[in-house]
Design a protein around this motif. Structure first.
Motif, short mmCIF file in Angstrom:
data_model
loop_
_atom_site.label_atom_id
_atom_site.label_comp_id
_atom_site.label_asym_id
_atom_site.label_seq_id
_atom_site.Cartn_x
_atom_site.Cartn_y
_atom_site.Cartn_z
N LYS A 54 0.84 -1.19 0.00
CA LYS A 54 0.00 0.00 0.00
C LYS A 54 0.88 1.25 0.00
CE LYS A 54 -3.85 1.67 2.80
NZ LYS A 54 -4.60 1.23 4.00
N VAL A 76 3.89 5.68 -2.80
CA VAL A 76 5.13 6.08 -3.49
C VAL A 76 4.93 6.00 -5.01
CG1 VAL A 76 7.60 5.64 -3.70
CG2 VAL A 76 6.47 5.30 -1.51
N LEU A 110 5.25 3.21 -7.11
CA LEU A 110 6.16 2.34 -7.89
C LEU A 110 5.35 1.39 -8.77
CD1 LEU A 110 8.74 1.43 -5.11
CD2 LEU A 110 8.98 3.11 -6.92
N PHE A 127 9.00 -2.74 -11.43
CA PHE A 127 10.20 -2.14 -10.87
C PHE A 127 10.81 -3.10 -9.84
CE2 PHE A 127 12.16 0.42 -7.47
CZ PHE A 127 13.19 0.99 -8.20
N SER A 170 18.40 0.75 -2.50
CA SER A 170 18.61 1.83 -3.45
C SER A 170 17.84 3.07 -2.99
CB SER A 170 18.18 1.42 -4.85
OG SER A 170 16.78 1.33 -4.95
N CYS A 171 16.74 2.87 -2.28
CA CYS A 171 16.05 4.01 -1.68
C CYS A 171 16.38 4.13 -0.20
CB CYS A 171 14.55 3.86 -1.82
SG CYS A 171 13.97 4.09 -3.48
N ASN A 214 18.79 6.07 2.21
CA ASN A 214 18.53 7.45 2.60
C ASN A 214 17.11 7.72 3.08
OD1 ASN A 214 21.12 8.79 1.77
ND2 ASN A 214 20.53 7.76 -0.12
N VAL A 215 16.16 6.91 2.63
CA VAL A 215 14.75 7.21 2.92
C VAL A 215 14.30 6.53 4.21
CG1 VAL A 215 12.39 6.95 2.11
CG2 VAL A 215 14.21 7.52 0.50
N GLU A 274 -6.33 -6.20 -5.79
CA GLU A 274 -5.91 -4.80 -5.67
C GLU A 274 -4.71 -4.69 -4.74
OE1 GLU A 274 -7.02 -2.33 -7.35
OE2 GLU A 274 -9.14 -2.58 -7.79
N TYR A 291 -3.75 -1.66 -2.54
CA TYR A 291 -4.44 -1.33 -1.30
C TYR A 291 -4.11 -2.30 -0.17
CZ TYR A 291 -7.27 1.75 -4.21
OH TYR A 291 -7.68 2.73 -5.06
N MET A 292 -3.14 -3.18 -0.39
CA MET A 292 -2.86 -4.19 0.64
C MET A 292 -1.68 -3.77 1.49
SD MET A 292 -3.14 -7.74 -1.42
CE MET A 292 -4.54 -8.13 -2.46
#
Lengths: 172, 453
Positions: free
Chosen positions: A44, A50, A52, A56, A77-78, A81-82, A136, A139-140
């Protein structure tokens, strides 16, 4: 005499069904419920918030039979820093620092349980959206299986789409 | 108009929660009552048929009593049988707003059949003669009413049971095909078993614990009524565990959750207690059957209705999450518009912009070095002089360079975005050497805005 036998008999009857219901519950908790993961990863957040794309992370879904689960490297890779201050990300970073492989628990398990040939590539190339088979996902919070993945389900869609339905397509 | 908007807009989380309780309440008023009508009509038809074969005044009298019990007045039928139906329809409709495949058109069809069945049964009650030997017309009316009622219940259950079996949504196009599902059949039969059980309970309760009833009955009447009530109740009570198992066994995987099984076990416990209570009445000549016991039958229905809610919530988890996000987005949009009006009046503040850049953007971006995102001095030049474009990219980032992961929306107020854009363009233009000071770069975006309007 008979009068007094009925209550114990009823007790046995209802007791039997209590056991039967508990057996169903056991099957649910053991085999069907979405398993807990080493890290609380949320589709979610990553797909919904985000933004994505599925491919990806599940890079091989259009190239191979397996969709593939992303490596810790991809996450980092994210996450080098995130959101580094969150406890879940620190757990993730620990895997990364120790060079460990993340053991994600499988959610979908037909190929493990049964001898079935299934290929993502063919379906993704035929432009069937992931939603048709996985629901979906965006939304999970915790991903779960939403389709039975039983043979009848596969064959029903093959029939409506003029895809092959002879046994050897899926059973080798 | 306000009320109407409430109904067409995506509902909020709190709104849906409230609807769920309302739905349980409406079902709890309707289902047990319709169950009693179905059970009593069925029994009265059987008894009248026996009386037609070999004249049996006891059967005829009890048959009439049964129908009088289930359909005491038009008001009762209206309040318990008919009025909850539109409520149920509206709530389910609200629940499934935006749903890809909508079977809601079946629900009013089912509700209409139920209402029609009840009206026909009122005519049956009027025609039924306690003296017996009823005509084929009267019996036919009863049979038709019962048939309409059963069909209506099946269609109504079917229309909503599609929601917890979404797997077949995409493949099935005909209403008739949609109603053919094992899970639906077991669920329907579960309710029928519960209906038989509560009919038995109602017979025992209203015949023996309701003031003034017993004194009007002969001994033969009492014996038949008692045995009929207890027998039917026990048939329902023992049938339900079997059908419940089949129902749980065929439940689609999306609809399952741990709770549904525990609820099933609790239901078995209540059924066992009911069995003991009902069984006892068989052996007492003047049975006493208290209100508590009757309420336990209603509790059986309550548990089944709550179970339906559990499966529904589980099956539509993502659908509801989508609805809630949509309603939040709508609120956010309104906030954003308000903020935009305020922000339009505000001059972007370059100092503030630098603060925001350092605290938010710097986790992924440096000016001249690759981090998560690209070095900004390579991408900023293309926004030189176009602050609007930069602001809208930061507000809603889209993927540009496949070499980098996509940038998430920063989730900061528009004022801050404008400030940071002003700051960045100031720095960027500093590089190209056209504008030097902070003051002039802050003035530039203002000019831009002036042109835009």
């Amino acid at each position: 005499m008979k009068k007094y036998l009925a209550i114990p008999a009823a007790f046995l009857f209802f007791g039997f069904f209590v056991l039967a219901y508990l057996a169903l519950a056991h099957d649910w908790y053991r085999n069907r419920q979405a398993p807990d993961q080493p890290i609380n990863f949320s589709h979610k957040i990553h797909v919904g918030k985000v933004g994505l794309q599925c491919l990806f992370c599940h890079e091989t879904a259009d190239k191979s039979t397996y969709a593939g689960i992303p490596t810790v490297e991809k996450c980092m890779s994210c996450h080098l820093n995130v959101a580094t201050d969150r406890p879940e990300i620190q757990k993730l970073a620990a895997y990364w620092n120790e060079g460990k492989v993340m053991e994600w628990n499988r959610v979908h398990r037909i190929r493990v349980r049964k001898h079935v040939y299934f290929s993502h590539k063919r379906h993704v190339k035929a432009e069937i959206d992931c939603v048709n088979c996985h629901g979906e996902v965006k939304y999970m919070d915790k991903i779960r299986q939403v389709k039975s993945l039983e043979m009848g389900w596969c064959v029903q869609c093959h029939r409506t789409n003029d895809a092959p339905t002879d046994c050897l397509t899926c059973h080798m | 108009m306000e009320l109407f908007n409430q109904f067409v807009l995506p509902p909020t989380a709190a709104h849906l929660e409230l609807l769920r309780y309302l739905l349980v309440l409406a079902c709890l008023i309707n289902f047990p009552y319709v169950g009693i009508v179905i059970g009593s009509t069925l029994l009265s038809l059987v008894l009248s048929a026996i009386d037609r074969d070999v004249s049996n005044p006891v059967c005829a009298r009890v048959a009439k009593n049964l129908v009088d019990m289930a359909l005491p007045s038009r008001i009762t039928v209206l309040v318990f049988g008919i009025l909850p139906l539109p409520v149920i329809w509206v709530i389910y409709g609200q629940w499934f707003i935006n749903s890809t495949v909508n079977t809601m058109h079946l629900l009013p069809g089912g509700a209409f059949l139920i209402a029609a069945g009840l009206v026909v049964l009122l005519a049956y009650r009027g025609g039924l003669d306690p003296a017996g030997r009823n005509s084929t017309v009267v019996m036919g009316t009863g049979g038709m009413g019962l048939g309409l009622l059963l069909l209506g219940c099946y269609v109504m259950f079917g229309s909503v049971s599609r929601f917890w079996d979404p797997e077949k949504w995409f493949a099935v196009h005909h209403a008739a095909r949609m109603l053919a599902s094992w899970n639906l059949i077991w669920r329907f039969l579960c309710y029928m078993a519960a209906s038989l059980a509560i009919t038995g309970g109602a017979i025992l309760f209203f015949s023996f614990s309701w003031p003034g009833k017993v004194s009007e009955m002969s001994d033969a009447d009492i014996r038949l009524t008692k045995n009929l009530g207890a027998g039917v109740a026990i048939a329902g009570i023992t049938g339900l565990p079997v059908l419940g198992f089949l129902y749980l066994f065929t439940l689609p995987i999306v609809s399952r959750s741990g709770e549904i099984y525990w609820l099933g076990v609790a239901l078995l416990a209540v059924l066992f207690v009911l069995f003991a209570i009902v069984y006892r009445t068989i052996f007492s000549p003047r049975p006493r059957f208290g209100a508590t016991a009757f309420v336990l039958f209603v509790v059986v229905f309550l548990m089944m209705i709550v179970g339906d809610q559990l499966t529904l919530v589980s099956a539509t988890k993502e659908h509801i999450a989508g609805l809630v996000i949509e309603s939040e987005e709508r609120e956010a949009e309104i906030d954003l518009e308000r903020e935009a009006m305020r922000a339009a009046a505000i001059t972007p503040d370059v100092v503030r912009g630098q603060e925001v850049f350092n605290s938010v953007c710097m986790t992924c971006h440096q000016m001249d070095e690759r981090l998560v995102g690209p070095p900004l001095n390579t991408v900023l030049p293309k926004y030189a002089g176009d602050m609007e474009a930069l602001v809208s990219f930061i507000q809603k980032p889209s993927k540009v360079d496949p070499d980098y992961p996509p940038m998430p929306a920063p989730g900061i107020p528009l004022v801050d975005i404008k400030s940071v854009a002003a700051y960045l363009l100031g720095v960027g233009s500093g590089d190209t050497g056209s504008n030097g000071t902070d003051g002039s770069s802050a003035a530039q975006p203002q000019d831009q805005e002036g042109n835009g309007h």
